[in-house]
Design an enzyme around this catalytic site. Structure first.
Site, PDB file in Angstrom:
ATOM      1  N   SER A 406       0.278  -0.814  -0.089  1.00 35.21           N
ATOM      2  CA  SER A 406       0.099  -0.254  -0.118  1.00 35.21           C
ATOM      3  C   SER A 406       1.083   1.488  -0.200  1.00 35.21           C
ATOM      4  O   SER A 406       0.633   2.237  -0.390  1.00 35.21           O
ATOM      5  CB  SER A 406      -0.364   0.793   1.758  1.00 35.21           C
ATOM      6  N   GLU A 439      -4.686  -0.490  -7.855  1.00 36.15           N
ATOM      7  CA  GLU A 439      -3.823   0.333  -8.229  1.00 36.15           C
ATOM      8  C   GLU A 439      -2.690  -0.565  -9.193  1.00 36.15           C
ATOM      9  O   GLU A 439      -1.974  -1.156  -8.345  1.00 36.15           O
ATOM     10  CB  GLU A 439      -3.001   1.167  -7.500  1.00 36.15           C
TER      11      GLU A 439
END
Ligand code: 3HC
Length: 696
Positions: A406, A439
């Protein structure tokens, strides 16, 4: 020729051929209108409307919305169909959607391939079916199916449509041949020119109750959205005389079209599709075949990722440190699927097939042949680097090595391998089997091939991919920091958790920021802060309350209390005066005097902090386009689609106004937190669009 007309024996065939989806552009409408005029007076006995390419008409041309209308309108064509002297038949393949399905519903008969689907997805664009759909479907299919089709917007299979009397015949084989034969048969049988408009809908008291219940349900499920309620208004109007019902539909369709919600949702329709595209990718970029995927880490995240691939029919090898750890992961996945079976979403047999795609292992050697490996281990750079060193020694040349990190630097992870061109980030969102966002993070050396492949793989597993460049937190989590910062500061300066979350939820967010913190676990941020210097941690006012809560054993939902207390049975959040005691003592400690804060200030501070950071991400080239940022927020962070994402929101608000408000915050609040993004200042001054902004 976009629309052609030819006689096949005694049957006139109108063929629409307007790639990619035969949308009802002006050219298509004109072509159909002309062909219908010709067919009215030639030797044909019946007229078939059929489409070339991958689908029947997929609806109105959304790119024409908001532009000056051009005749013939769709409603004029449908009137032509209503009054046509010849028997009319729609021949459906692919997906007949929106205005496309409404065109078919205005024909006397409908024939569809077994593989076809029909639907009225307008609600997903903040609209309602505006070409008679709200009046014809209830007359043909009755109340229940109408509510289902129009308020969910989900298409249904041809067989279901036939059960609901929306399609007359379902066939296999060559559609044109079948359609012409059906038309000939209907003519030979002197079948009537059936018209949905002649049907009737009579609502019983029970039906009216069902509509009221649906209104309530939609208020909860599609909180804040106007289109679902207007759709129910139209369905109620289907009891009236057909033309009066159509007038009501028209009036409410125009209201939807003029509603900023629809502008936002149409923006999201195109944003989602644009996000899948990678700028400046050489045309000859080849894609790698991804048939075998390795996943490292069988925890919640790794398990969820494994489910995504296994459901798409891709073989997954799921690895953890020990047999016990990996078996625990498999057990969790099995439990998840048991819930899906219980809820009727999947059958036992389907689950069996999916689970057969997952092979557990605790040996890295089993990853040697993988086409793609995704690492989902603990969020720590050194641990991730160890994993990548191992993978580098084992995986076949050309395998894509992805990290689900992340925050960590993809470049630092890639640097420990001998093949940085094969390394990228694939950042899933929790729960990974549910959340649509992915993403795809490009490292400095990631090759075009692996980026293009990851974007394509994302679509295969049903995700919405967005490309991000490298920065701490990538697009989504980087923007979350200033958003969360302002939430914490509002709490310290005078608001309560319930006021902050309530203001944001009433505005449209799926969940307020403090409630999200409780859901994720306050200990996660606490542990992360333990690794940071005071300078890295930033203003104490932004984390002091979270720290105090954790120190008091309030870790969030999992411990039954955080910013709120949670009912152990219902998990409902309840305000807790103890939290305000903690907040007030923290304020005293830092010398902050509390004041009255309005809901408007809360919303403006949080949304503008988010959008200002988004603009910086855009000007740094981390995001390819503003609309990508909107996709990240709507698909990964509970931002309401009907507001169109943070960038669309400030464009709709007016950039000049947004900039003035940010400048006001800069002069009244901590100025360091409110450094205006350069492009916002420039675009506000030039009057150019932020959403249309493209970095040269
Ligand atoms: N108008 C204009 N362009 C459209 C379009 C439409 N109705 N539907 C799709 N497109 C475009 C897409 O933007 C995309 O363009 P791009 O290649 O430049 O990105 C291209 O067609 C292909 O679309 P997809 O990538 O979505 O292709 P898929 O094969 O995955 O899906 C589809 C095809 C199921 C038809 C899907 O595109 C879809 O759901 N389209 C929207 C359908 C819809 O919402 N129709 C209702 C319109 S409103 C209406 O009809 C009002 C009426 O009631 C009066």
């Amino acid at each position: 020729m976009i629309v052609s007309y030819a006689l096949k024996g005694k049957v006139g065939v109108i063929t629409v051929d307007s790639a990619p989806v035969n949308a009802l552009s002006h050219a298509v409408r004109s072509g159909i209108a002309n062909a219908l005029t010709t067919a009215a007076t030639d030797h044909s006995m019946a007229v078939v409307i059929i489409c070339a390419g991958r689908t029947f008409i997929a609806g109105a041309d959304i790119t024409e919305f908001g532009k000056p209308p051009q005749e013939p309108s769709l409603n004029q064509i449908l009137e032509q169909l209503d009054n046509h002297p010849k028997l009319t038949l729609a021949a459906i393949h692919g997906t007949a959607l929106g205005g496309g399905f409404e065109t078919a519903l205005s024909c006397n008969y409908r024939i569809a391939l077994k593989s076809a689907k029909v639907g009225l997805p307008e609600v997903k664009l903040g609209l309602l079916p505006g070409a008679g759909g709200t009046q014809r479907v209830p007359r043909l299919a009755g109340l229940g199916p109408s509510i289902n089709l129009m308020t969910t917007g989900n298409p249904i299979a041809a067989s279901q449509a036939a059960e609901w009397s929306l399609v007359d015949r379902v066939v296999d084989g060559d559609l044109l041949t079948e359609a012409v034969a059906y038309a000939e048969q209907l003519v030979a049988e002197q079948a009537p020119q059936k018209q949905a408009r002649n049907g009737q809908l009579i609502l019983s008291d029970a039906d009216r109750d069902a509509i009221s219940q649906q209104r309530e349900l939609m208020r909860k499920k599609t909180r804040g959205e106007t289109a679902p309620q207007r759709i129910l208004d139209c369905i109620e109007a289907a009891e009236l005389d057909f033309d009066k019902g159509l007038d009501r539909e028209r009036e409410l369709f125009i209201a939807c079209m003029q509603d900023p919600q629809s502008t936002a949702m149409r923006h999201m329709f195109f944003a989602e599709r644009a996000a899948a595209k990678v700028d400046n990718l050489p045309k000859d970029t080849s894609l790698l075949n991804v048939a075998r995927v390795g996943i490292i880490g069988a925890g919640t995240m790794g398990g969820g990722i494994a489910m995504c691939f296994a459901q798409a029919g891709i073989a997954v090898t799921l690895l953890d440190m020990s047999d016990d750890a990996v078996n625990a992961g498999i057990e969790k996945i099995t439990k998840n699927y048991a819930i899906s079976v219980k809820r009727g979403r999947l059958s036992e047999a389907q689950v069996g097939g999916i689970m057969a795609n997952i092979t557990p292992t605790s040996s890295y050697n089993d990853l040697a042949d993988m086409d793609l490996v995704i690492e989902a281990v603990f969020e720590n750079l050194a641990i991730k680097q160890d994993v990548f060193k191992t993978l580098d020694g084992i995986c076949k040349p050309g395998a894509i090595l992805a990290s689900n990190t992340s925050y960590q630097s993809i470049d630092e992870i890639a640097s420990v391998t001998s093949r940085p061109e094969s390394v990228l980030g694939m950042h899933f969102f929790s729960p990974a089997n549910v959340m649509k966002l992915l993403e795809v993070v490009r490292g400095a050396q990631s090759s075009d091939t692996i980026i293009a492949t990851a974007m394509a793989v994302a679509k295969t597993i049903g995700k919405v991919p967005v490309l991000s460049g490298m920065c701490y937190g990538f697009i989504g989590n980087r923007m979350l920091r200033p958003y969360a910062r302002e939430a914490s500061l509002c709490l310290m300066e005078g608001a309560t958790p319930a006021q902050i979350d309530g203001a944001m939820e009433r505005w449209g967010m799926a969940m307020g920021p403090l409630a999200v913190g409780d859901l994720a676990g306050l200990d996660i941020g606490y542990k992360a802060r333990e690794q940071l210097t005071d300078e890295q941690k930033g203003e104490p006012a932004t984390y002091i309350v979270a720290d105090r809560l954790v120190e008091a054993g309030r870790l969030g939902q999992k411990s039954g209390a955080g910013y709120y207390r949670y009912d152990p049975d219902t998990r409902q959040r309840v305000d807790d005066p103890q939290v305000m005691t903690i907040v007030e003592s923290a304020c005293q400690e830092l010398g902050i005097s509390r004041r009255v804060i309005s809901d408007d200030e809360i919303v403006d501070r949080l949304i503008l902090a988010l959008a200002n950071e988004g603009a910086k991400i855009l000007e740094e080239g981390i995001a390819q386009r503003a609309s990508d940022i909107d996709v990240v927020y709507c698909f990964g962070y509970g931002f309401p689609r009907f507001k169109g994402g943070p960038m669309h929101t400030i464009e709709a608000m007016g950039l000049e106004r947004a900039v003035a408000r940010i400048n006001e915050f800069q002069s009244t609040l901590n100025p360091g937190n409110w450094q205006l993004a350069t492009i916002l200042a420039e675009l506000a001054a030039s009057g150019d669009s932020l959403v249309g902004y493209h970095r040269d």
